[in-house]
Design an enzyme around this catalytic site. Structure first.
Site, PDB file in Angstrom:
ATOM      1  N   GLU A   1      46.748  54.203  65.593  1.00 43.14           N
ATOM      2  CA  GLU A   1      46.522  53.367  65.300  1.00 43.14           C
ATOM      3  C   GLU A   1      47.310  52.270  66.062  1.00 43.14           C
ATOM      4  O   GLU A   1      47.502  50.418  65.461  1.00 43.14           O
ATOM      5  CB  GLU A   1      48.595  53.787  64.469  1.00 43.14           C
ATOM      6  CG  GLU A   1      48.795  54.513  63.316  1.00 43.14           C
ATOM      7  CD  GLU A   1      48.068  56.020  63.570  1.00 43.14           C
ATOM      8  OE1 GLU A   1      47.548  56.777  65.069  1.00 43.14           O
ATOM      9  OE2 GLU A   1      48.109  56.900  62.980  1.00 43.14           O
TER      10      GLU A   1
ATOM     11  N   GLU B   1      48.826  63.870  60.747  1.00 39.79           N
ATOM     12  CA  GLU B   1      50.157  63.516  60.369  1.00 39.79           C
ATOM     13  C   GLU B   1      49.727  64.740  58.911  1.00 39.79           C
ATOM     14  O   GLU B   1      51.362  65.499  58.742  1.00 39.79           O
ATOM     15  CB  GLU B   1      50.940  62.274  59.648  1.00 39.79           C
ATOM     16  CG  GLU B   1      50.917  61.004  61.055  1.00 39.79           C
ATOM     17  CD  GLU B   1      50.863  60.067  60.422  1.00 39.79           C
ATOM     18  OE1 GLU B   1      50.179  59.434  59.394  1.00 39.79           O
ATOM     19  OE2 GLU B   1      52.070  59.587  60.554  1.00 39.79           O
TER      20      GLU B   1
HETATM   21  C1  1HE Z   1      36.734  54.738  55.973  1.00 39.82           C
HETATM   22  C2  1HE Z   1      37.828  55.120  56.954  1.00 39.82           C
HETATM   23  C3  1HE Z   1      38.867  55.456  56.946  1.00 39.82           C
HETATM   24  C4  1HE Z   1      35.704  56.162  57.236  1.00 39.82           C
HETATM   25  N1  1HE Z   1      39.516  54.170  55.699  1.00 39.82           N
HETATM   26  N2  1HE Z   1      37.405  53.859  55.632  1.00 39.82           N
HETATM   27  N3  1HE Z   1      41.994  56.239  61.126  1.00 39.82           N
HETATM   28  C5  1HE Z   1      41.471  55.360  62.023  1.00 39.82           C
HETATM   29  O1  1HE Z   1      40.915  54.242  62.481  1.00 39.82           O
HETATM   30  C6  1HE Z   1      40.105  56.636  61.346  1.00 39.82           C
HETATM   31  C7  1HE Z   1      37.849  55.202  61.600  1.00 39.82           C
HETATM   32  N4  1HE Z   1      37.236  56.623  61.109  1.00 39.82           N
HETATM   33  C8  1HE Z   1      36.345  57.144  61.997  1.00 39.82           C
HETATM   34  O2  1HE Z   1      36.297  56.302  63.356  1.00 39.82           O
HETATM   35  C9  1HE Z   1      35.078  57.509  61.772  1.00 39.82           C
HETATM   36  O3  1HE Z   1      35.001  57.102  60.538  1.00 39.82           O
HETATM   37  C10 1HE Z   1      34.895  58.551  61.666  1.00 39.82           C
HETATM   38  C11 1HE Z   1      35.498  58.992  63.376  1.00 39.82           C
HETATM   39  C12 1HE Z   1      36.808  59.562  60.773  1.00 39.82           C
HETATM   40  C13 1HE Z   1      34.404  59.291  61.562  1.00 39.82           C
HETATM   41  O4  1HE Z   1      32.925  58.485  62.250  1.00 39.82           O
HETATM   42  P1  1HE Z   1      31.142  59.049  60.783  1.00 39.82           P
HETATM   43  O5  1HE Z   1      30.158  58.039  61.980  1.00 39.82           O
HETATM   44  O6  1HE Z   1      31.168  59.914  60.399  1.00 39.82           O
HETATM   45  O7  1HE Z   1      31.834  58.670  59.777  1.00 39.82           O
HETATM   46  P2  1HE Z   1      31.867  56.551  59.541  1.00 39.82           P
HETATM   47  O8  1HE Z   1      30.380  55.765  59.405  1.00 39.82           O
HETATM   48  O9  1HE Z   1      31.952  56.079  60.217  1.00 39.82           O
HETATM   49  O10 1HE Z   1      32.486  56.468  58.087  1.00 39.82           O
HETATM   50  C14 1HE Z   1      31.857  56.809  56.895  1.00 39.82           C
HETATM   51  C15 1HE Z   1      32.732  55.515  56.201  1.00 39.82           C
HETATM   52  O11 1HE Z   1      33.636  55.760  55.918  1.00 39.82           O
HETATM   53  C16 1HE Z   1      32.157  54.485  56.114  1.00 39.82           C
HETATM   54  O12 1HE Z   1      31.941  53.758  55.083  1.00 39.82           O
HETATM   55  P3  1HE Z   1      30.684  53.240  54.728  1.00 39.82           P
HETATM   56  O13 1HE Z   1      31.616  52.133  52.991  1.00 39.82           O
HETATM   57  O14 1HE Z   1      30.407  51.941  55.261  1.00 39.82           O
HETATM   58  O15 1HE Z   1      29.439  54.798  53.912  1.00 39.82           O
HETATM   59  C17 1HE Z   1      33.129  54.166  57.095  1.00 39.82           C
HETATM   60  O16 1HE Z   1      34.121  53.070  56.560  1.00 39.82           O
HETATM   61  C18 1HE Z   1      34.745  55.150  56.385  1.00 39.82           C
HETATM   62  N5  1HE Z   1      35.296  55.323  57.214  1.00 39.82           N
HETATM   63  N6  1HE Z   1      37.232  56.090  57.550  1.00 39.82           N
HETATM   64  C19 1HE Z   1      38.696  53.963  55.361  1.00 39.82           C
HETATM   65  N7  1HE Z   1      39.810  55.894  57.839  1.00 39.82           N
HETATM   66  C20 1HE Z   1      50.327  56.343  57.052  1.00 39.82           C
HETATM   67  S1  1HE Z   1      50.066  55.647  58.288  1.00 39.82           S
HETATM   68  C21 1HE Z   1      48.996  56.452  58.740  1.00 39.82           C
HETATM   69  C22 1HE Z   1      47.938  55.289  59.977  1.00 39.82           C
HETATM   70  C23 1HE Z   1      46.459  55.838  60.261  1.00 39.82           C
HETATM   71  O17 1HE Z   1      45.914  57.146  59.495  1.00 39.82           O
HETATM   72  S2  1HE Z   1      45.669  54.707  61.533  1.00 39.82           S
HETATM   73  C24 1HE Z   1      44.062  55.659  61.796  1.00 39.82           C
HETATM   74  C25 1HE Z   1      43.053  55.285  60.496  1.00 39.82           C
END
Ligand code: 1HE
Length: 269
Positions: free
Chosen positions: A143, A123
């Site tokens: 989402e 977005e």
């Molecule tokens: C996060 C987030 C996040 C990573 N919110 N903490 N977005 C999603 O559903 C995408 C979710 N994220 C992922 O699928 C993956 O993290 C990625 C593909 C983006 C990257 O993967 P990777 O292996 O490089 O990283 P990771 O190990 O998954 O994440 C590293 C850290 O970032 C980890 O935290 P840690 O404390 O365990 O180190 C994750 O929890 C954190 N992290 N993404 C919170 N999104 C206005 S409405 C909009 C609606 C949306 O955007 S919905 C989609 C949300």
């Protein structure tokens, strides 16, 4: 091209989730939450809004990119818990205000995309005027899997780029597009090799900054509005905008320069 970047001062120096640097007319804003894959929490949204409200006078074009392995993982899901319906609406409206400030602010914005460009990250990218993608970029709207809906302007902006049908597919099935598929779908304008996105974006930024400011203003402000109008009204607004742009001294000087053979010809290279 040899842009020398320096840290921006004033308000822009006090936004810790962004690193903002400028070189001549180019302002580079970098999302700085790499440990959280640049997930957008309330503070980062507020800081983006503040930055685009306080662009320095010298800025003629902005480039936005993400630090680390990914452009942006979308909404910070740890912010989502326990929000009432009313709070949810207010939250979405804050994203709208911030991203509107990007799309309808003072300068054209170029997004450099790599790694995850997902959910709210897509977005955010869609609020920019140009998108340069590196080959590592991948795109999704998870989402549906998270039990939520787009809330950062995606329902309004993304169908205009990829069409309702493609967006429906991404949201219903969790489909992930790779960089080439997304380029074909209209999500990016330029597809470049890994690590080449910023260089290409800065080269494009210099071209954009060299245009007459009123022409850029018309492209940013008039074009998307005219495209939404019925044809007769759109043509009328186009005539007004065109006459205003032509009347500007910058336009007259540029036309004179071409006729005097002082200006570049149009060429493919
Ligand atoms: C996060 C987030 C996040 C990573 N919110 N903490 N977005 C999603 O559903 C995408 C979710 N994220 C992922 O699928 C993956 O993290 C990625 C593909 C983006 C990257 O993967 P990777 O292996 O490089 O990283 P990771 O190990 O998954 O994440 C590293 C850290 O970032 C980890 O935290 P840690 O404390 O365990 O180190 C994750 O929890 C954190 N992290 N993404 C919170 N999104 C206005 S409405 C909009 C609606 C949306 O955007 S919905 C989609 C949300």
């Amino acid at each position: 091209m040899n842009l020398q970047f320096h840290r921006a001062g004033g308000v822009l120096a006090n936004l810790p989730l962004l690193r903002i640097e400028r070189a001549g007319p180019v302002l580079h804003l970098r999302l700085m939450r790499p440990a959280k894959r640049n997930a957008l929490n309330d503070e980062l949204i507020a800081q983006l809004h503040t930055a685009f409200l306080h662009l320095p006078e010298s800025a003629r074009v902005a480039v936005i990119s993400g630090e680390g392995e990914h452009f942006c993982a979308g909404l910070d899901l740890s912010d989502l818990s326990e929000r009432s319906v009313a709070e949810g609406i207010a939250h979405s409206r804050r994203w709208h205000a911030a991203f509107d400030q990007i799309q309808f602010g003072r300068v054209p914005v170029i997004a450099v995309l790599h790694g995850a460009v997902v959910g709210g990250g897509l977005e955010l990218a869609s609020a920019a005027h140009l998108r340069v993608a590196e080959r590592s970029a991948f795109y999704a709207l998870p989402e549906g899997q998270r039990g939520i809906f787009v809330g950062g302007g995606g329902a309004a902006r993304l169908p205009r780029l990829m069409g309702v049908a493609r967006m429906t597919d991404l949201m219903l099935t969790g489909r992930v597009l790779d960089a080439e598929e997304a380029q074909t779908a209209g999500l990016s304008h330029y597809l470049v090799g890994e690590g080449e996105g910023l260089v290409r974006a800065f080269a494009l930024a210099e071209k954009v900054a060299a245009n007459a400011p009123l022409s850029n203003y018309a492209v940013m402000q008039a074009l998307p509005r005219i495209a939404e109008l019925p044809q007769a009204e759109g043509l009328f607004v186009e005539a007004l905008m065109s006459a205003i742009a032509q009347g500007d001294e910058a336009a007259k000087e540029r036309v004179r320069a071409f006729l005097d053979k002082r200006a570049a010809k149009v060429s493919k290279s």
